[in-house]
Motif scaffolding. Structure first.
Motif, PDB file in Angstrom:
ATOM      1  N   ASP A  91      40.090  38.477  42.676  1.00 20.68           N
ATOM      2  CA  ASP A  91      40.309  37.101  42.207  1.00 20.68           C
ATOM      3  C   ASP A  91      38.993  36.432  41.788  1.00 20.68           C
ATOM      4  OD1 ASP A  91      42.232  35.278  41.527  1.00 20.68           O
ATOM      5  OD2 ASP A  91      42.265  34.243  43.449  1.00 20.68           O
ATOM      6  N   HIS A  92      37.975  37.240  41.515  1.00 23.93           N
ATOM      7  CA  HIS A  92      36.655  36.699  41.174  1.00 23.93           C
ATOM      8  C   HIS A  92      36.021  37.390  39.966  1.00 23.93           C
ATOM      9  CE1 HIS A  92      36.864  34.711  44.992  1.00 23.93           C
ATOM     10  NE2 HIS A  92      35.641  34.261  44.904  1.00 23.93           N
ATOM     11  N   GLY A  93      36.794  38.132  39.182  1.00 27.85           N
ATOM     12  CA  GLY A  93      36.222  38.777  38.009  1.00 27.85           C
ATOM     13  C   GLY A  93      35.352  39.978  38.301  1.00 27.85           C
ATOM     14  N   GLN A  94      35.547  40.610  39.441  1.00 26.54           N
ATOM     15  CA  GLN A  94      34.649  41.708  39.799  1.00 26.54           C
ATOM     16  C   GLN A  94      35.306  43.082  39.810  1.00 26.54           C
ATOM     17  OE1 GLN A  94      33.239  40.273  43.546  1.00 26.54           O
ATOM     18  NE2 GLN A  94      31.727  38.944  42.615  1.00 26.54           N
ATOM     19  N   CYS A  95      36.640  43.159  39.814  1.00 25.67           N
ATOM     20  CA  CYS A  95      37.263  44.479  40.023  1.00 25.67           C
ATOM     21  C   CYS A  95      38.067  44.973  38.824  1.00 25.67           C
ATOM     22  CB  CYS A  95      38.151  44.455  41.262  1.00 25.67           C
ATOM     23  SG  CYS A  95      39.677  43.509  41.045  1.00 25.67           S
ATOM     24  N   GLY A  96      38.532  44.095  37.967  1.00 26.29           N
ATOM     25  CA  GLY A  96      39.298  44.505  36.784  1.00 26.29           C
ATOM     26  C   GLY A  96      40.772  44.783  37.044  1.00 26.29           C
ATOM     27  N   ALA A  97      41.236  44.608  38.295  1.00 25.40           N
ATOM     28  CA  ALA A  97      42.645  44.911  38.601  1.00 25.40           C
ATOM     29  C   ALA A  97      43.607  44.000  37.833  1.00 25.40           C
ATOM     30  CB  ALA A  97      42.891  44.777  40.107  1.00 25.40           C
ATOM     31  N   CYS A  98      43.123  42.841  37.398  1.00 21.49           N
ATOM     32  CA  CYS A  98      43.984  41.849  36.753  1.00 21.49           C
ATOM     33  C   CYS A  98      43.918  41.923  35.221  1.00 21.49           C
ATOM     34  CB  CYS A  98      43.549  40.457  37.200  1.00 21.49           C
ATOM     35  SG  CYS A  98      41.854  40.099  36.656  1.00 21.49           S
ATOM     36  N   THR A  99      43.359  43.007  34.675  1.00 17.41           N
ATOM     37  CA  THR A  99      43.162  43.083  33.212  1.00 17.41           C
ATOM     38  C   THR A  99      44.488  43.059  32.455  1.00 17.41           C
ATOM     39  OG1 THR A  99      41.195  44.415  33.610  1.00 17.41           O
ATOM     40  CG2 THR A  99      42.048  44.398  31.359  1.00 17.41           C
ATOM     41  N   VAL A 100      44.562  42.177  31.465  1.00 12.81           N
ATOM     42  CA  VAL A 100      45.710  42.143  30.541  1.00 12.81           C
ATOM     43  C   VAL A 100      45.139  41.995  29.130  1.00 12.81           C
ATOM     44  CG1 VAL A 100      47.280  41.104  32.232  1.00 12.81           C
ATOM     45  CG2 VAL A 100      45.950  39.611  30.721  1.00 12.81           C
ATOM     46  N   HIS A 101      46.005  42.058  28.146  1.00 11.91           N
ATOM     47  CA  HIS A 101      45.564  41.823  26.762  1.00 11.91           C
ATOM     48  C   HIS A 101      45.962  40.402  26.356  1.00 11.91           C
ATOM     49  CE1 HIS A 101      45.948  46.423  25.896  1.00 11.91           C
ATOM     50  NE2 HIS A 101      45.012  46.121  26.766  1.00 11.91           N
ATOM     51  N   LEU A 102      45.016  39.690  25.782  1.00  7.29           N
ATOM     52  CA  LEU A 102      45.284  38.322  25.309  1.00  7.29           C
ATOM     53  C   LEU A 102      44.901  38.291  23.829  1.00  7.29           C
ATOM     54  CD1 LEU A 102      44.663  35.077  27.192  1.00  7.29           C
ATOM     55  CD2 LEU A 102      43.905  35.234  24.833  1.00  7.29           C
ATOM     56  N   ASP A 103      45.904  38.090  22.991  1.00  8.86           N
ATOM     57  CA  ASP A 103      45.687  38.132  21.538  1.00  8.86           C
ATOM     58  C   ASP A 103      44.917  39.390  21.140  1.00  8.86           C
ATOM     59  OD1 ASP A 103      47.095  35.808  21.095  1.00  8.86           O
ATOM     60  OD2 ASP A 103      45.339  34.513  21.252  1.00  8.86           O
ATOM     61  N   GLY A 104      45.312  40.522  21.744  1.00  5.88           N
ATOM     62  CA  GLY A 104      44.762  41.825  21.349  1.00  5.88           C
ATOM     63  C   GLY A 104      43.451  42.206  22.002  1.00  5.88           C
ATOM     64  N   ARG A 105      42.910  41.352  22.863  1.00  5.86           N
ATOM     65  CA  ARG A 105      41.649  41.700  23.540  1.00  5.86           C
ATOM     66  C   ARG A 105      41.863  41.675  25.039  1.00  5.86           C
ATOM     67  NH1 ARG A 105      36.831  38.272  21.024  1.00  5.86           N
ATOM     68  NH2 ARG A 105      35.671  39.844  22.162  1.00  5.86           N
ATOM     69  N   ARG A 106      41.139  42.569  25.739  1.00 11.22           N
ATOM     70  CA  ARG A 106      41.320  42.586  27.201  1.00 11.22           C
ATOM     71  C   ARG A 106      40.613  41.403  27.840  1.00 11.22           C
ATOM     72  NH1 ARG A 106      37.297  47.393  29.297  1.00 11.22           N
ATOM     73  NH2 ARG A 106      35.822  47.255  27.577  1.00 11.22           N
ATOM     74  N   ILE A 107      41.178  40.965  28.952  1.00  6.96           N
ATOM     75  CA  ILE A 107      40.633  39.794  29.641  1.00  6.96           C
ATOM     76  C   ILE A 107      40.973  39.913  31.118  1.00  6.96           C
ATOM     77  CG2 ILE A 107      42.729  38.420  29.226  1.00  6.96           C
ATOM     78  CD1 ILE A 107      40.947  35.947  28.927  1.00  6.96           C
ATOM     79  N   ASN A 108      40.084  39.407  31.971  1.00  2.00           N
ATOM     80  CA  ASN A 108      40.393  39.331  33.399  1.00  2.00           C
ATOM     81  C   ASN A 108      41.240  38.078  33.625  1.00  2.00           C
ATOM     82  OD1 ASN A 108      38.953  41.612  34.057  1.00  2.00           O
ATOM     83  ND2 ASN A 108      37.121  40.526  34.680  1.00  2.00           N
ATOM     84  N   ALA A 109      42.499  38.287  33.953  1.00  2.00           N
ATOM     85  CA  ALA A 109      43.420  37.150  34.042  1.00  2.00           C
ATOM     86  C   ALA A 109      43.091  36.216  35.200  1.00  2.00           C
ATOM     87  CB  ALA A 109      44.858  37.666  34.170  1.00  2.00           C
ATOM     88  N   CYS A 110      42.292  36.678  36.150  1.00  2.23           N
ATOM     89  CA  CYS A 110      41.930  35.810  37.289  1.00  2.23           C
ATOM     90  C   CYS A 110      40.832  34.828  36.905  1.00  2.23           C
ATOM     91  CB  CYS A 110      41.497  36.641  38.492  1.00  2.23           C
ATOM     92  SG  CYS A 110      39.874  37.436  38.304  1.00  2.23           S
ATOM     93  N   LEU A 111      40.188  35.054  35.775  1.00  2.00           N
ATOM     94  CA  LEU A 111      39.031  34.225  35.420  1.00  2.00           C
ATOM     95  C   LEU A 111      39.348  33.147  34.390  1.00  2.00           C
ATOM     96  CD1 LEU A 111      35.929  36.594  35.161  1.00  2.00           C
ATOM     97  CD2 LEU A 111      36.589  35.036  36.985  1.00  2.00           C
ATOM     98  N   THR A 112      40.615  32.992  34.051  1.00  2.00           N
ATOM     99  CA  THR A 112      40.944  32.031  33.008  1.00  2.00           C
ATOM    100  C   THR A 112      42.178  31.232  33.415  1.00  2.00           C
ATOM    101  OG1 THR A 112      41.220  31.825  30.614  1.00  2.00           O
ATOM    102  CG2 THR A 112      42.421  33.615  31.663  1.00  2.00           C
ATOM    103  N   LEU A 113      42.224  29.982  33.007  1.00  2.00           N
ATOM    104  CA  LEU A 113      43.365  29.134  33.349  1.00  2.00           C
ATOM    105  C   LEU A 113      44.473  29.328  32.320  1.00  2.00           C
ATOM    106  CD1 LEU A 113      41.464  25.867  34.328  1.00  2.00           C
ATOM    107  CD2 LEU A 113      42.350  27.643  35.846  1.00  2.00           C
TER     108      LEU A 113
END
Ligand code: FES
Ligand code: FES
Length: 223
Positions: A91-113
């Motif tokens: 939940d802090h942007g350190q592990c990548g477990a929350c990676t999803v694609h947002l408008d075609g690019r990967r993003i850590n979903a825990c780091l964005t509202l």
């Protein structure tokens, strides 16, 4: 001027004086605690969270959510849409477990509202493929045993799909020899680009094998 000997206190007097000072300090704390109890009994006395509406396209479906403005994209996916394939590791942007694609690019979903992404297209691991029709990367992870406990796997797979797209788009990484030439689909490039996805089980070599296999396929055969 008083002689110091005149203001000497007995040990008993000193203890009594200390006890009354402690009581005086404790009184404001007690009233604060009482105020907190009153707040709990009367919810209107507490401030309400700021709410906002956001519309997203998640795995091809349009959804509108009423969210506390502090809700991360990860919590919106997991707690509000029940897409629990995307995992919460640190939940802090350190592990990548929350990676999803947002408008075609990967993003850590825990780091964005979530409310920052009105109208965005989100793809989670559930949207990449299905058990009946898995994405080639999902198939390759199964074939190469690219996991043990599987907790990091959805994030690894979402990242891996994006990594191949990034390489094909010519986006350089820290290990790319040139900033302008198209990076090779090499193991070094894959390892560097996957370094934000941590696997506590240490399935790294099998993960790389799976990605290398998919990378070798013609682009048209990838979903
Ligand atoms: Fe988001 Fe770890 S849960 S990076
Ligand atoms: Fe267990 Fe990666 S498979 S953490």
């Amino acid at each position: 001027m008083d002689d110091l000997s005149d203001i000497k206190m007995t040990r008993r007097e000193l203890l009594l004086a200390g006890a009354s000072a402690a009581t005086a300090v404790a009184i404001p704390s007690a009233s604060a605690a009482q105020g907190a109890t009153q707040g709990a009994a009367n919810p209107s006395a507490r401030s309400q969270p700021a709410m906002s509406q956001v519309t997203l396209e998640v795995n091809g479906k349009r959804v509108t959510l009423d969210l506390d403005t502090r809700t991360t994209l990860l919590d919106a996916l997991r707690e509000h849409l029940h897409l629990t394939g995307t995992k919460k590791g640190c939940d802090h942007g350190q592990c990548g477990a929350c990676t999803v694609h947002l408008d075609g690019r990967r993003i850590n979903a825990c780091l964005t509202l979530a409310i920052m992404h009105e109208g965005a297209k989100i793809t989670t691991v559930e949207g990449l493929g299905t058990p009946q029709q898995p994405h080639p990367m999902q198939r390759a992870f199964v074939k190469h045993d690219g996991y043990q406990c599987g907790y990091c796997t959805p994030g690894q797979i979402c990242s891996a799909v994006a990594v191949l797209d990034e390489i094909r788009a010519g986006i350089p990484s820290h290990v790319s020899a040139s900033l302008t030439a198209r990076p090779p689909l090499s193991e070094a490039e894959i390892r560097e680009r996957m370094s934000g996805n941590i696997c506590r089980c240490g399935a790294y070599s099998n993960i790389v094998e799976a990605i290398v296999e998919v990378a070798g396929e013609p682009a048209g055969s990838r979903a």
